[in-house]
Design a protein around this motif. Sequence first.
Motif, PDB file in Angstrom:
ATOM      1  N   THR A 142      40.906  44.123  41.531  1.00  0.00           N
ATOM      2  CA  THR A 142      40.197  44.515  42.753  1.00  0.00           C
ATOM      3  C   THR A 142      40.240  46.026  42.979  1.00  0.00           C
ATOM      4  N   LEU A 143      41.147  46.731  42.288  1.00  0.00           N
ATOM      5  CA  LEU A 143      41.270  48.186  42.432  1.00  0.00           C
ATOM      6  C   LEU A 143      40.285  48.938  41.552  1.00  0.00           C
ATOM      7  N   GLY A 144      39.620  48.235  40.650  1.00  0.00           N
ATOM      8  CA  GLY A 144      38.700  48.878  39.723  1.00  0.00           C
ATOM      9  C   GLY A 144      39.218  48.808  38.302  1.00  0.00           C
ATOM     10  N   ASP A 145      38.306  48.972  37.331  1.00  0.00           N
ATOM     11  CA  ASP A 145      38.673  48.821  35.925  1.00  0.00           C
ATOM     12  C   ASP A 145      39.686  49.868  35.483  1.00  0.00           C
ATOM     13  N   GLU A 146      39.498  51.111  35.893  1.00  0.00           N
ATOM     14  CA  GLU A 146      40.403  52.172  35.448  1.00  0.00           C
ATOM     15  C   GLU A 146      41.805  51.963  35.995  1.00  0.00           C
ATOM     16  N   SER A 147      41.897  51.624  37.267  1.00  0.00           N
ATOM     17  CA  SER A 147      43.213  51.397  37.863  1.00  0.00           C
ATOM     18  C   SER A 147      43.889  50.180  37.246  1.00  0.00           C
ATOM     19  N   ALA A 148      43.117  49.106  37.027  1.00  0.00           N
ATOM     20  CA  ALA A 148      43.687  47.912  36.427  1.00  0.00           C
ATOM     21  C   ALA A 148      44.171  48.189  35.008  1.00  0.00           C
ATOM     22  N   SER A 149      43.393  48.954  34.241  1.00  0.00           N
ATOM     23  CA  SER A 149      43.808  49.303  32.884  1.00  0.00           C
ATOM     24  C   SER A 149      45.084  50.136  32.898  1.00  0.00           C
ATOM     25  N   THR A 150      45.218  51.030  33.866  1.00  0.00           N
ATOM     26  CA  THR A 150      46.430  51.830  33.992  1.00  0.00           C
ATOM     27  C   THR A 150      47.648  50.959  34.277  1.00  0.00           C
ATOM     28  N   LEU A 151      47.427  49.848  34.993  1.00  0.00           N
ATOM     29  CA  LEU A 151      48.512  48.922  35.322  1.00  0.00           C
ATOM     30  C   LEU A 151      48.795  47.929  34.197  1.00  0.00           C
ATOM     31  N   GLY A 152      48.110  48.070  33.076  1.00  0.00           N
ATOM     32  CA  GLY A 152      48.399  47.234  31.919  1.00  0.00           C
ATOM     33  C   GLY A 152      47.518  46.004  31.765  1.00  0.00           C
ATOM     34  N   VAL A 153      46.416  45.931  32.491  1.00  0.00           N
ATOM     35  CA  VAL A 153      45.518  44.775  32.391  1.00  0.00           C
ATOM     36  C   VAL A 153      44.496  45.023  31.285  1.00  0.00           C
ATOM     37  N   PRO A 154      44.370  44.125  30.310  1.00  0.00           N
ATOM     38  CA  PRO A 154      43.296  44.242  29.303  1.00  0.00           C
ATOM     39  C   PRO A 154      41.959  43.860  29.940  1.00  0.00           C
ATOM     40  N   VAL A 155      41.288  44.814  30.538  1.00  0.00           N
ATOM     41  CA  VAL A 155      40.225  44.566  31.507  1.00  0.00           C
ATOM     42  C   VAL A 155      39.100  43.698  30.932  1.00  0.00           C
ATOM     43  N   GLU A 156      38.464  44.141  29.852  1.00  0.00           N
ATOM     44  CA  GLU A 156      37.290  43.419  29.351  1.00  0.00           C
ATOM     45  C   GLU A 156      37.656  42.024  28.860  1.00  0.00           C
ATOM     46  N   ARG A 157      38.769  41.912  28.133  1.00  0.00           N
ATOM     47  CA  ARG A 157      39.174  40.597  27.636  1.00  0.00           C
ATOM     48  C   ARG A 157      39.535  39.661  28.782  1.00  0.00           C
ATOM     49  N   PHE A 158      40.271  40.180  29.766  1.00  0.00           N
ATOM     50  CA  PHE A 158      40.668  39.343  30.893  1.00  0.00           C
ATOM     51  C   PHE A 158      39.461  38.904  31.698  1.00  0.00           C
ATOM     52  N   ARG A 159      38.482  39.801  31.888  1.00  0.00           N
ATOM     53  CA  ARG A 159      37.282  39.435  32.637  1.00  0.00           C
ATOM     54  C   ARG A 159      36.530  38.305  31.935  1.00  0.00           C
ATOM     55  N   LEU A 160      36.380  38.389  30.618  1.00  0.00           N
ATOM     56  CA  LEU A 160      35.674  37.347  29.891  1.00  0.00           C
ATOM     57  C   LEU A 160      36.424  36.019  29.958  1.00  0.00           C
ATOM     58  N   ILE A 161      37.759  36.068  29.858  1.00  0.00           N
ATOM     59  CA  ILE A 161      38.544  34.835  29.937  1.00  0.00           C
ATOM     60  C   ILE A 161      38.380  34.188  31.309  1.00  0.00           C
ATOM     61  N   VAL A 162      38.416  34.991  32.363  1.00  0.00           N
ATOM     62  CA  VAL A 162      38.251  34.451  33.716  1.00  0.00           C
ATOM     63  C   VAL A 162      36.874  33.822  33.875  1.00  0.00           C
ATOM     64  N   ILE A 163      35.857  34.467  33.322  1.00  0.00           N
ATOM     65  CA  ILE A 163      34.505  33.909  33.397  1.00  0.00           C
ATOM     66  C   ILE A 163      34.439  32.562  32.693  1.00  0.00           C
ATOM     67  N   VAL A 164      35.065  32.461  31.515  1.00  0.00           N
ATOM     68  CA  VAL A 164      35.069  31.205  30.782  1.00  0.00           C
ATOM     69  C   VAL A 164      35.801  30.126  31.572  1.00  0.00           C
ATOM     70  N   VAL A 165      36.972  30.457  32.123  1.00  0.00           N
ATOM     71  CA  VAL A 165      37.751  29.484  32.891  1.00  0.00           C
ATOM     72  C   VAL A 165      36.971  29.015  34.117  1.00  0.00           C
ATOM     73  N   CYS A 166      36.359  29.959  34.837  1.00  0.00           N
ATOM     74  CA  CYS A 166      35.582  29.588  36.024  1.00  0.00           C
ATOM     75  C   CYS A 166      34.374  28.733  35.653  1.00  0.00           C
ATOM     76  N   ALA A 167      33.768  29.039  34.506  1.00  0.00           N
ATOM     77  CA  ALA A 167      32.636  28.234  34.060  1.00  0.00           C
ATOM     78  C   ALA A 167      33.072  26.808  33.733  1.00  0.00           C
ATOM     79  N   LEU A 168      34.232  26.664  33.086  1.00  0.00           N
ATOM     80  CA  LEU A 168      34.731  25.331  32.770  1.00  0.00           C
ATOM     81  C   LEU A 168      35.055  24.549  34.043  1.00  0.00           C
ATOM     82  N   LEU A 169      35.697  25.208  35.010  1.00  0.00           N
ATOM     83  CA  LEU A 169      36.026  24.545  36.271  1.00  0.00           C
ATOM     84  C   LEU A 169      34.758  24.116  37.006  1.00  0.00           C
TER      85      LEU A 169
END
Length: 256
Positions: A142-169
């Motif tokens: 929610t802080l933005g891609d740059e801030s999330a990446s700085t905090l150690g989040v693999p932004v693009e991969r995590f976003r795609l995984i969340v999209i897949v999970v939400c689509a399955l649900l």
Amino acid sequence: MQSVTRNPLADPHLLGVSSGAALGAIIALLHTGMILGVVTVPVFAFLGALFAMFLVLAVANFSSAHSAGRLILAGVAVAFVLTALGNLFIFMGDHRSSHTVIFWMLGGLGLAQWGQLWFPLVTLLLGSGYLIYNARYLNAMTLGDESASTLGVPVERFRLIVIVVCALLTGAAVAFSGVIGFVGLMVPHIVRLLVGGDYRKVLPLSALIGALFLVTADIASRVLIPPEDMPIGIITGLVGGIAFVFLMRQKRNVSI
């Protein structure tokens, strides 16, 4: 979805998952018949949802649309295409059976069977378990891609995984209840008003309050015009559409 896209008006239906599930159900109801027995419609609807999910990812990859906003646009484009195909199959099918398809597309619990409940239950436990476990990543997104990446989040991969999970649900739910819109869009905003924006609280409470809202809508659909059962999607669409307008006014400075 609202976290990884940073768009307060996002929900899984924007990915075209509902349109894909509806297309699968139309094919089952009007063209193939109950070749798998009572589970034919849920199975075809779920396969349609999976097809829509992979189609969105393919379009996003083809157009290099890996940003949050462009993924949503890819989903909207796929939804239009799949809706058009669904209408084509309705036109080409048996018009005497079209009323069943229309009722299913408007959403309802009439086709759900207790014996089939294990499938959406397992999907819910696995999908929601993953999302709640990674709630801290959702908070960072929610802080933005740059801030999330700085905090150690693999932004693009995590976003795609969340999209897949939400689509399955979403696909699992649509496969058994039809297309019921606006619940996933509006309920998280109500929850945030109650407990704030921490996704460790938002996710489980959204599931609970969303379920209560759906049951309430189902009760209303059965008592408003007896003895007929009004499709739940009509009620959620009316309530959600009005709330959507007020939400857009409050979020008018947000880029959609």
